[in-house]
Design an enzyme around this catalytic site. Structure first.
Site, mmCIF file in Angstrom:
data_model
loop_
_atom_site.group_PDB
_atom_site.id
_atom_site.type_symbol
_atom_site.label_atom_id
_atom_site.label_comp_id
_atom_site.label_asym_id
_atom_site.label_seq_id
_atom_site.Cartn_x
_atom_site.Cartn_y
_atom_site.Cartn_z
ATOM 1 N N ASN A 131 51.009 -5.226 4.635
ATOM 2 C CA ASN A 131 50.086 -4.808 3.561
ATOM 3 C C ASN A 131 50.787 -4.522 2.239
ATOM 4 O OD1 ASN A 131 51.218 -2.441 4.543
ATOM 5 N ND2 ASN A 131 49.365 -1.243 4.256
ATOM 6 N N GLY A 207 53.829 0.912 10.773
ATOM 7 C CA GLY A 207 52.846 0.051 11.438
ATOM 8 C C GLY A 207 51.878 0.885 12.242
ATOM 9 N N SER A 208 51.341 0.271 13.294
ATOM 10 C CA SER A 208 50.285 0.939 14.055
ATOM 11 C C SER A 208 50.847 2.085 14.898
ATOM 12 C CB SER A 208 49.594 -0.070 14.973
ATOM 13 O OG SER A 208 50.455 -0.389 16.050
ATOM 14 N N GLY A 212 54.181 2.166 17.141
ATOM 15 C CA GLY A 212 55.092 3.248 16.770
ATOM 16 C C GLY A 212 55.472 4.111 17.958
ATOM 17 N N GLU A 229 56.290 5.678 10.464
ATOM 18 C CA GLU A 229 55.146 5.865 9.574
ATOM 19 C C GLU A 229 53.973 5.111 10.182
ATOM 20 O OE1 GLU A 229 54.549 7.686 7.126
ATOM 21 O OE2 GLU A 229 56.590 8.369 6.700
ATOM 22 N N CYS A 263 47.659 2.264 4.630
ATOM 23 C CA CYS A 263 47.627 3.434 5.525
ATOM 24 C C CYS A 263 47.114 4.642 4.779
ATOM 25 C CB CYS A 263 48.949 3.708 6.206
ATOM 26 S SG CYS A 263 50.363 3.220 5.315
ATOM 27 N N GLU A 443 59.577 9.077 3.728
ATOM 28 C CA GLU A 443 60.188 7.983 2.976
ATOM 29 C C GLU A 443 60.096 8.352 1.500
ATOM 30 O OE1 GLU A 443 57.926 4.550 5.094
ATOM 31 O OE2 GLU A 443 60.061 4.096 4.956
#
Ligand code: UN1
Length: 474
Positions: A131, A207-208, A212, A229, A263, A443
């Site tokens: 994304n 990601g998902s 994760g 994340e 997200c 991050e």
């Protein structure tokens, strides 16, 4: 493997290899070897290469933005923003090369010196989503590199051409061989192998939640550092005293920007009963006018979803919503326009009468779908806001300063916006979430240095004798 344009799948963007075990092995070995040299390059010199990379990103901004739009579908102006976020991150990370401050502090002993320095961790595996095919790899790779780590980069299989472009810019910037390595292919094949590989010291994953959890479990078993994340179910509260025009604009951008595929996207609107009707009428009106189409067209405001699986997923969630009793105020279907039939277009969708206990109120959809919920008080708004397993981004529209400060304190989220939408994070501030969104790391900002470096505590005794801490001075 093929990368196709999600706005028109007849258009092939790139072919790329389905890498396998041998490639993982080669990439990790190259990164391990390069680490021994790169860790010794002074951080300000490492930073110079990152500055060069920022300049190159700037020079190629337009070209790369087009590629992003063609490869994952977001409108061109958003794609430019994606590249700009990469540039911002490069400038910020490069600046860190001349800071990377540690501490000095007195020792409890005479003639003894105490300090902390940051040391690199080693080989970092970076697993990134589609994304933000430029911004997110930059968020991870640039701080990793300036800290003296080497990188194996595994981008999402939906955006391989963007990843390849980035790697070419790193090469042009003069990064030594092996410092950053690219692996294409499938998450369940090479992604999984990379995470488990004993030559990898750290994994940074966006990601998902499902993937994760698996990445986190593998890293736990193999004693790797890991930064996760994951999902969000972000909400915007609109109080009765809010500037409604502003709140509607915020909701539109938060919910339907990037077709909801962030997200940080707004997927719940928590509306005070006094303004709900008025707000909803305006929101629906504005949604009607949103231009759905290929991102390459300057008029487009909402682009396609990234692939067939996402389109199916969003459609399935609409079935769930209907079966749970939600009312579709607008949208709710795959786009019917003739000219959009070769792409993955879903209509911007507003669901009303969504109960906080339903799946549609709790699960991340990752599409242009927003759920409306009504509340009667500020306390109820905060309670509904926090009633989710996730905690990435949150927003409240109010003119009441007391409520704004209470919200800043009580909202359970890593990022909170007052009178702004849930999207719009800037690279010099920490990014990440609480609860099931992440594993406690951040991050971006200077906080990311704590992911990509380890503190080393150093004591220098220049007394010439044995000094015993906690004993000799007491
Ligand atoms: C993401 O959705 O994974 O705040 C990142 C924002 C962007 C970054 C989003 N700057 O929406």
């Amino acid at each position: 493997m093929e990368s196709r344009n999600p706005a028109d799948t007849r258009e092939l963007i790139a072919t790329f290899p389905r890498s396998g075990s041998a490639d993982v092995e080669q990439a990790v070995n190259a990164a391990r070897q390069a680490f021994q040299l790169w860790r010794l390059v002074p951080a300000p010199i490492r930073a110079e290469q990152i500055y060069r990379f920022s300049e190159l990103l700037g020079q190629h901004k337009e070209e790369l933005a087009y590629l992003i739009t063609q490869e994952m579908g977001k409108p061109l102006n958003e794609a430019r923003g994606d590249v700009q976020e990469g540039i911002d991150c490069a400038l910020y990370s490069a600046g860190e090369g001349r800071r990377m401050f540690g501490q000095t502090t007195p020792s409890e002993m005479p003639n003894k010196f105490a300090m902390t320095v940051r040391s690199p961790i080693g080989v970092c595996a970076l697993i990134t989503p589609w994304n933000f095919p430029v911004a997110i790899p930059c968020w991870k790779a640039l701080p990793a590199l300036v800290c003296g780590n080497t990188v194996v980069f595994k981008p999402a299989e939906d955006t391989p051409a963007c990843a390849t472009f980035l790697i070419q810019l790193f090469q042009k910037a003069g990064l030594p061989e092996g410092v950053i390595n690219l692996i294409h292919g499938l998450g369940e094949e090479v992604g999984r192998e990379l995470v488990a590989h004993p030559g990898v010291d750290l994994v940074s994953f966006t990601g998902s939640s499902q993937t994760g959890a698996e990445v986190g479990a593998t890293c736990g078993r193999t004693h790797k550092q890991v930064c996760l994340e994951m999902g969000g179910k972000n909400a915007q509260i609109v109080m009765e005293d809010a500037d409604l025009e502003l709140a509607v604009e915020g909701a539109l951008w938060g919910a339907f920007g990037t077709a909801g595929q962030r997200c940080t996207a707004t997927s719940r609107l928590i509306l005070h009963s006094q303004i709900k009707e008025q707000f909803t009428t305006r929101l629906v009106e504005r949604t009607h006018k949103l231009q759905l189409g290929p991102g390459i067209d300057g008029r487009t405001e909402v682009g396609p979803l990234v692939n067939a699986a996402q389109l199916q997923r969003v459609s399935r969630y609409l079935e769930v919503a209907r079966s749970e009793g939600a009312k579709v105020l607008i949208g709710g279907e795959i786009a019917s326009q003739e000219e959009l039939q070769h792409g993955y277009f879903f209509q911007p969708t507003i669901l009303d009468q969504v109960h906080p206990d339903t799946r549609i109120a709790r699960e991340e959809i990752f599409g242009p779908v927003v759920a409306l919920m009504e509340v009667n008080t500020f306390e109820e708004a905060i309670q509904v806001m926090n009633d989710t397993p996730y905690g990435l981004s949150a927003s409240i529209y109010t003119r009441d300063v007391n409520q704004a400060f209470q919200a800043m304190r009580d909202i359970e989220a890593g990022i909170t916006y007052i009178n702004g939408p849930t999207i719009g994070a800037e690279v010099h501030l920490p990014f990440g979430g609480v609860k099931q969104t992440g594993n406690g790391h951040r991050e971006a900002g200077s906080a990311v240095l704590d992911v990509f470096s380890a503190w080393k505590t150093i004591y220098v005794d220049f007394s010439g004798r044995l000094q015993r801490a906690q004993i000799d001075n007491h």
